[in-house]
Design a protein around this motif. Sequence first.
Motif, mmCIF file in Angstrom:
data_model
loop_
_atom_site.group_PDB
_atom_site.id
_atom_site.type_symbol
_atom_site.label_atom_id
_atom_site.label_comp_id
_atom_site.label_asym_id
_atom_site.label_seq_id
_atom_site.Cartn_x
_atom_site.Cartn_y
_atom_site.Cartn_z
ATOM 1 N N GLY A 31 0.782 -1.226 0.000
ATOM 2 C CA GLY A 31 0.000 0.000 0.000
ATOM 3 C C GLY A 31 0.810 1.270 0.000
ATOM 4 N N TYR A 32 2.026 1.208 -0.543
ATOM 5 C CA TYR A 32 2.885 2.390 -0.497
ATOM 6 C C TYR A 32 2.492 3.394 -1.572
ATOM 7 C CZ TYR A 32 6.924 5.420 -0.961
ATOM 8 O OH TYR A 32 7.735 6.519 -1.048
ATOM 9 N N GLU A 33 2.458 4.666 -1.201
ATOM 10 C CA GLU A 33 2.234 5.779 -2.128
ATOM 11 C C GLU A 33 3.232 6.881 -1.817
ATOM 12 O OE1 GLU A 33 -2.040 6.999 -2.541
ATOM 13 O OE2 GLU A 33 -2.205 5.764 -0.739
ATOM 14 N N ARG A 34 3.891 7.378 -2.825
ATOM 15 C CA ARG A 34 4.767 8.547 -2.646
ATOM 16 C C ARG A 34 3.969 9.784 -3.019
ATOM 17 N NH1 ARG A 34 10.870 7.973 -4.153
ATOM 18 N NH2 ARG A 34 10.864 7.342 -1.955
ATOM 19 N N THR A 35 3.343 10.380 -2.037
ATOM 20 C CA THR A 35 2.456 11.516 -2.258
ATOM 21 C C THR A 35 3.173 12.857 -2.153
ATOM 22 O OG1 THR A 35 1.940 11.567 0.101
ATOM 23 C CG2 THR A 35 0.502 10.237 -1.314
ATOM 24 N N GLY A 36 4.325 12.864 -1.471
ATOM 25 C CA GLY A 36 4.929 14.109 -1.040
ATOM 26 C C GLY A 36 4.289 14.553 0.262
ATOM 27 N N ASP A 57 8.246 12.201 0.591
ATOM 28 C CA ASP A 57 7.431 11.642 1.658
ATOM 29 C C ASP A 57 6.207 10.939 1.079
ATOM 30 O OD1 ASP A 57 9.169 12.466 3.594
ATOM 31 O OD2 ASP A 57 7.850 13.978 4.480
ATOM 32 N N GLY A 58 5.603 10.086 1.890
ATOM 33 C CA GLY A 58 4.431 9.359 1.430
ATOM 34 C C GLY A 58 3.788 8.585 2.561
ATOM 35 N N MET A 59 3.217 7.427 2.235
ATOM 36 C CA MET A 59 2.526 6.619 3.244
ATOM 37 C C MET A 59 2.473 5.169 2.796
ATOM 38 S SD MET A 59 -1.410 7.877 2.556
ATOM 39 C CE MET A 59 -0.945 9.585 2.227
ATOM 40 N N GLY A 60 2.229 4.284 3.770
ATOM 41 C CA GLY A 60 2.098 2.868 3.485
ATOM 42 C C GLY A 60 1.103 2.240 4.433
ATOM 43 N N ASP A 61 0.644 1.054 4.079
ATOM 44 C CA ASP A 61 -0.321 0.321 4.895
ATOM 45 C C ASP A 61 0.446 -0.508 5.921
ATOM 46 O OD1 ASP A 61 -2.036 -1.766 5.874
ATOM 47 O OD2 ASP A 61 -3.370 -1.433 4.173
ATOM 48 N N PRO A 114 -9.430 17.475 1.170
ATOM 49 C CA PRO A 114 -8.507 18.580 0.907
ATOM 50 C C PRO A 114 -7.046 18.212 1.165
ATOM 51 C CG PRO A 114 -9.504 18.876 3.044
ATOM 52 C CD PRO A 114 -10.130 17.640 2.455
ATOM 53 N N ALA A 115 -6.805 17.061 1.795
ATOM 54 C CA ALA A 115 -5.436 16.655 2.169
ATOM 55 C C ALA A 115 -4.866 15.764 1.080
ATOM 56 C CB ALA A 115 -5.454 15.943 3.509
ATOM 57 N N ARG A 116 -4.370 16.383 0.035
ATOM 58 C CA ARG A 116 -3.877 15.630 -1.120
ATOM 59 C C ARG A 116 -2.481 15.051 -0.891
ATOM 60 N NH1 ARG A 116 -5.554 20.027 -5.859
ATOM 61 N NH2 ARG A 116 -7.770 20.182 -5.275
ATOM 62 N N LEU A 117 -1.788 15.577 0.080
ATOM 63 C CA LEU A 117 -0.449 15.124 0.434
ATOM 64 C C LEU A 117 -0.462 14.642 1.881
ATOM 65 C CD1 LEU A 117 -0.140 17.604 -1.716
ATOM 66 C CD2 LEU A 117 2.245 17.586 -1.000
ATOM 67 N N LEU A 118 0.684 14.175 2.331
ATOM 68 C CA LEU A 118 0.894 13.938 3.755
ATOM 69 C C LEU A 118 1.064 15.310 4.394
ATOM 70 C CD1 LEU A 118 1.418 11.472 5.687
ATOM 71 C CD2 LEU A 118 3.844 11.914 5.334
ATOM 72 N N VAL A 119 0.192 15.670 5.321
ATOM 73 C CA VAL A 119 0.158 17.023 5.868
ATOM 74 C C VAL A 119 0.501 16.997 7.353
ATOM 75 C CG1 VAL A 119 -1.259 19.071 6.297
ATOM 76 C CG2 VAL A 119 -1.576 17.745 4.184
ATOM 77 N N GLY A 120 1.500 17.780 7.719
ATOM 78 C CA GLY A 120 1.834 18.023 9.111
ATOM 79 C C GLY A 120 1.762 19.509 9.379
#
Length: 383
Positions: free
Chosen positions: A82-87, A148-152, A243-249
Amino acid sequence: MSSYQHVVIGGGVHGCAAAYHLARSGRSVVLLEAATLASAASGGFGKRGVRGNKRDLRELPLLRRAYTLWPGLSDLLGADVGYERTGGVNLIERPATGLRGGLVAARAHAQVQSALGVPTEVIDRERVLDLLPEVTDAVVGGLHAPLDGMGDQTATTRAYAAAAQRFGAVVVEGARVTRLERDGAVVRAVICDDGERYEVGESVLVAANAGAAPLVERELGVALPLWTIYPQALRIRPPGTSPARLLVGHDSRTVSLKTVEDGVVMVSGGWQGRPGSDGSGEVLEDQVEGNLREAGAVFPALAAAELLEASAARPESCAQDQIPIIDVVPGTANVLVAAGWTGHGFAIAPAVAEELSGWMLSGRRPPALAPFAVDRFVERVGT
């Protein structure tokens, strides 16, 4: 009674990944999980961030390596992680935030992160709006980390375990460790609550996260400076598209956001639950409300979002200086511990597993893991 070269305690992502690398190296490995794989901090809904932006500098060499591993991890393990490199963007609202944040510090953060392998740029409000058009008017800029991105987390943990098994590792669920049998500085056997005994040929890895410190103290007499927290996570559905198209901090707000599936937004960022009666955690209403307020402050559209789920069920171990302990347990010769991930160990797990398994195979501490030694908490006389 069974005998293995390596015994891994804990079926989260770090234990499963280490077992995979050990088994792939041709060693005999058994992984013992008290409940089921990914049943604690490595499970739960949504996804976890693969974040370099605003990460502790001591972890950046591992994150730099993890950046190269994540895109190919599904192919390597033979299962979708489930990896995505979203930024990712760390949003800034204030000229200064304490001594370490705000717009005044952004250039320095970008400079250092980029030098240490996390490409980062300072972006102005106009560029923020290009990336996140629905962000609050209060945002004046940000730090953008495009890798940056996210994974399951659940899929990743199970993929590592399945791949380890294909290389011959034995995975035992429902195996709660109750004893570590010592012969001086060496642990010779690991014994579970059902009486099953696993003899140790070479080494033991305690990677049971929130369960690691209690086990180490009870069986080895070493009190690690760790404690248990119950991180809160929410699933919300916005009235329109996410509205959160990226990984947002965020630089000054206690919130992080990511879009996980079908427009659903996962909201977290440091809010906590409390321990429940069954050993897991439970949510606190004021913490849920606070987290939702922060999400709505960053993206006004989220103020009208529907709360789908709130959970603080999954315990996590936290370290005094907010980075993990990865080391040989003092007073032992063949027991390593990896715990204290403080809510941000998932991103670096593929790189940690390479280094940690290499340590177990060679007996030599890799330089990348030196910052996580337990003796950093001990005064060094004469230095």
